[in-house]
Scaffold this motif. Structure first.
Motif, PDB file in Angstrom:
ATOM      1  N   ALA A 185      25.114  12.758  57.693  1.00 33.12           N
ATOM      2  CA  ALA A 185      26.505  12.844  58.144  1.00 33.12           C
ATOM      3  C   ALA A 185      26.593  12.412  59.601  1.00 33.12           C
ATOM      4  O   ALA A 185      25.685  12.673  60.397  1.00 33.12           O
ATOM      5  N   ALA A 186      27.675  11.755  59.943  1.00 37.50           N
ATOM      6  CA  ALA A 186      28.022  11.434  61.326  1.00 37.50           C
ATOM      7  C   ALA A 186      29.455  11.903  61.538  1.00 37.50           C
ATOM      8  O   ALA A 186      30.302  11.699  60.668  1.00 37.50           O
ATOM      9  N   PHE A 187      29.750  12.546  62.669  1.00 34.11           N
ATOM     10  CA  PHE A 187      31.059  13.163  62.814  1.00 34.11           C
ATOM     11  C   PHE A 187      31.609  13.029  64.230  1.00 34.11           C
ATOM     12  O   PHE A 187      30.875  12.804  65.202  1.00 34.11           O
ATOM     13  N   ALA A 205      42.071  18.379  75.934  1.00 34.46           N
ATOM     14  CA  ALA A 205      41.346  18.106  74.694  1.00 34.46           C
ATOM     15  C   ALA A 205      39.848  18.303  74.881  1.00 34.46           C
ATOM     16  O   ALA A 205      39.288  18.016  75.938  1.00 34.46           O
ATOM     17  N   ARG A 206      39.225  18.823  73.850  1.00 30.91           N
ATOM     18  CA  ARG A 206      37.765  18.833  73.751  1.00 30.91           C
ATOM     19  C   ARG A 206      37.381  17.894  72.616  1.00 30.91           C
ATOM     20  O   ARG A 206      37.978  17.938  71.537  1.00 30.91           O
ATOM     21  N   ILE A 207      36.368  17.064  72.845  1.00 31.02           N
ATOM     22  CA  ILE A 207      35.921  16.090  71.846  1.00 31.02           C
ATOM     23  C   ILE A 207      34.401  16.114  71.785  1.00 31.02           C
ATOM     24  O   ILE A 207      33.744  16.135  72.833  1.00 31.02           O
ATOM     25  N   THR A 208      33.859  16.144  70.583  1.00 32.60           N
ATOM     26  CA  THR A 208      32.412  16.096  70.411  1.00 32.60           C
ATOM     27  C   THR A 208      32.061  15.052  69.354  1.00 32.60           C
ATOM     28  O   THR A 208      32.892  14.658  68.540  1.00 32.60           O
ATOM     29  N   ALA A 209      30.820  14.610  69.368  1.00 33.99           N
ATOM     30  CA  ALA A 209      30.321  13.664  68.372  1.00 33.99           C
ATOM     31  C   ALA A 209      28.875  14.014  68.063  1.00 33.99           C
ATOM     32  O   ALA A 209      28.159  14.572  68.906  1.00 33.99           O
ATOM     33  N   GLY A 210      28.433  13.684  66.867  1.00 33.90           N
ATOM     34  CA  GLY A 210      27.051  13.989  66.516  1.00 33.90           C
ATOM     35  C   GLY A 210      26.711  13.574  65.100  1.00 33.90           C
ATOM     36  O   GLY A 210      27.420  12.791  64.465  1.00 33.90           O
ATOM     37  N   PHE A 211      25.612  14.125  64.602  1.00 37.70           N
ATOM     38  CA  PHE A 211      25.137  13.797  63.259  1.00 37.70           C
ATOM     39  C   PHE A 211      24.527  15.040  62.642  1.00 37.70           C
ATOM     40  O   PHE A 211      24.301  16.056  63.322  1.00 37.70           O
ATOM     41  N   GLY A 212      24.250  14.967  61.344  1.00 37.96           N
ATOM     42  CA  GLY A 212      23.678  16.131  60.687  1.00 37.96           C
ATOM     43  C   GLY A 212      23.103  15.805  59.332  1.00 37.96           C
ATOM     44  O   GLY A 212      23.138  14.664  58.858  1.00 37.96           O
ATOM     45  N   LEU A 213      22.566  16.854  58.701  1.00 36.36           N
ATOM     46  CA  LEU A 213      21.991  16.761  57.364  1.00 36.36           C
ATOM     47  C   LEU A 213      22.525  17.909  56.519  1.00 36.36           C
ATOM     48  O   LEU A 213      22.699  19.023  57.012  1.00 36.36           O
ATOM     49  N   GLN A 214      22.774  17.630  55.250  1.00 35.77           N
ATOM     50  CA  GLN A 214      23.121  18.659  54.286  1.00 35.77           C
ATOM     51  C   GLN A 214      22.010  18.691  53.233  1.00 35.77           C
ATOM     52  O   GLN A 214      21.764  17.703  52.552  1.00 35.77           O
ATOM     53  N   ILE A 215      21.342  19.843  53.138  1.00 38.72           N
ATOM     54  CA  ILE A 215      20.137  19.977  52.326  1.00 38.72           C
ATOM     55  C   ILE A 215      20.398  20.928  51.164  1.00 38.72           C
ATOM     56  O   ILE A 215      20.883  22.047  51.357  1.00 38.72           O
ATOM     57  N   ARG A 216      20.084  20.483  49.956  1.00 34.43           N
ATOM     58  CA  ARG A 216      20.201  21.319  48.764  1.00 34.43           C
ATOM     59  C   ARG A 216      18.812  21.622  48.242  1.00 34.43           C
ATOM     60  O   ARG A 216      17.961  20.735  48.130  1.00 34.43           O
ATOM     61  N   ILE A 217      18.564  22.887  47.900  1.00 34.36           N
ATOM     62  CA  ILE A 217      17.277  23.321  47.373  1.00 34.36           C
ATOM     63  C   ILE A 217      17.475  23.701  45.903  1.00 34.36           C
ATOM     64  O   ILE A 217      18.160  24.687  45.606  1.00 34.36           O
TER      65      ILE A 217
END
Length: 251
Positions: A185-187, A205-217
């Motif tokens: 994910a990128a957001f 305004a507050r603004i952030t950006a980043g990335f992530g992972l969604q993990i299913r077990i």
């Protein structure tokens, strides 16, 4: 699917052991108060699947009134709404989707019947996963004496691009569809919080950006573990940053 529900709230809330340098809104809530309110909640959704949808929408909202004639010692009204839209951008030959998720949340409340500030437990706060990643939980927005005061007007939104990761999927037994064990994910998140819609702080305004992972077990909860890394693009000196956050939710 559409649902509407009504609720009556009757509880005693106690605020005590307040730090000497706490903001005024906390001191104003000191002691034990009876909160009695009536409210309505509504939701509507149309999703292709419950967990990690590829298309559809989800809308939730509610309103609450705690008036003097209900014998409520904390008197206010507040309303909120949240929308989430899932837009499929591309689906590959293995039915793995690239999805753009658009989220928007609104909240507003006011004290009534002679009370000056929206009661502390009912105020809106901002920061943390689900409501502005890249900041510590509830640690962005208006402050007094270096501590968050929350606000009475809130808006925050998010754009998130979710995509499959090559080699991170499998076909489980008795399943016709391939299961993605890890998604990327990128957001971009943004938010506004203030004492009212006309409050100058609401324009910050507050603004952030980043990335992530969604993990299913497999074998555990179908809801994925979400890991995110976020960095503020626009912030204020009083905000508290937090690069890493996680939850057991796909938001």
């Amino acid at each position: 699917n559409v649902s509407v529900g009504f609720r009556f709230r009757d509880e005693q809330i106690k605020v005590s052991n307040i730090a000497p340098d706490a903001p005024f809104v906390i001191w104003a809530a000191e002691g034990r108060r009876r909160l009695r309110s009536i409210g309505v909640d509504a939701s509507a959704q149309q999703l292709d699947r419950t967990v990690q949808p590829m298309s559809g929408y989800r809308v939730t909202g509610g309103a609450q009134l705690a008036p003097e004639w209900l014998d409520s010692e904390a008197r206010f009204w507040k309303a909120s709404a949240r929308t989430t839209v899932f837009l499929p951008l591309y689906v590959d030959s293995r039915e793995r989707a690239h999805v753009l998720t658009v989220r928007n949340s609104f909240g507003y409340g006011e004290a009534i019947h002679g009370q000056r500030e929206l009661y502390l437990p009912e105020r809106f706060f901002m920061g943390g996963i689900g409501i502005l990643r890249g900041f510590r939980f509830r640690r962005t927005g208006p402050t007094q004496f270096g501590r968050p005061t929350g606000g009475e007007a809130l808006y925050h939104g998010s754009l998130e691009y979710g995509f499959p990761i090559p080699g991170a999927s499998t076909r489980l037994s008795r399943s016709l569809r391939e299961t993605e064990l890890v998604r990327g994910a990128a957001f971009v998140d943004w938010g506004f919080l203030g004492g009212s819609l006309s409050d100058p702080l609401f324009d910050q305004a507050r603004i952030t950006a980043g990335f992530g992972l969604q993990i299913r077990i497999p074998g555990l909860s179908p809801v994925p573990i979400a890991l995110y890394f976020g960095w503020p693009v626009r912030s204020q000196a009083t905000d508290r940053r937090q690069v890493f956050s996680f939850s057991f939710s796909s938001l």
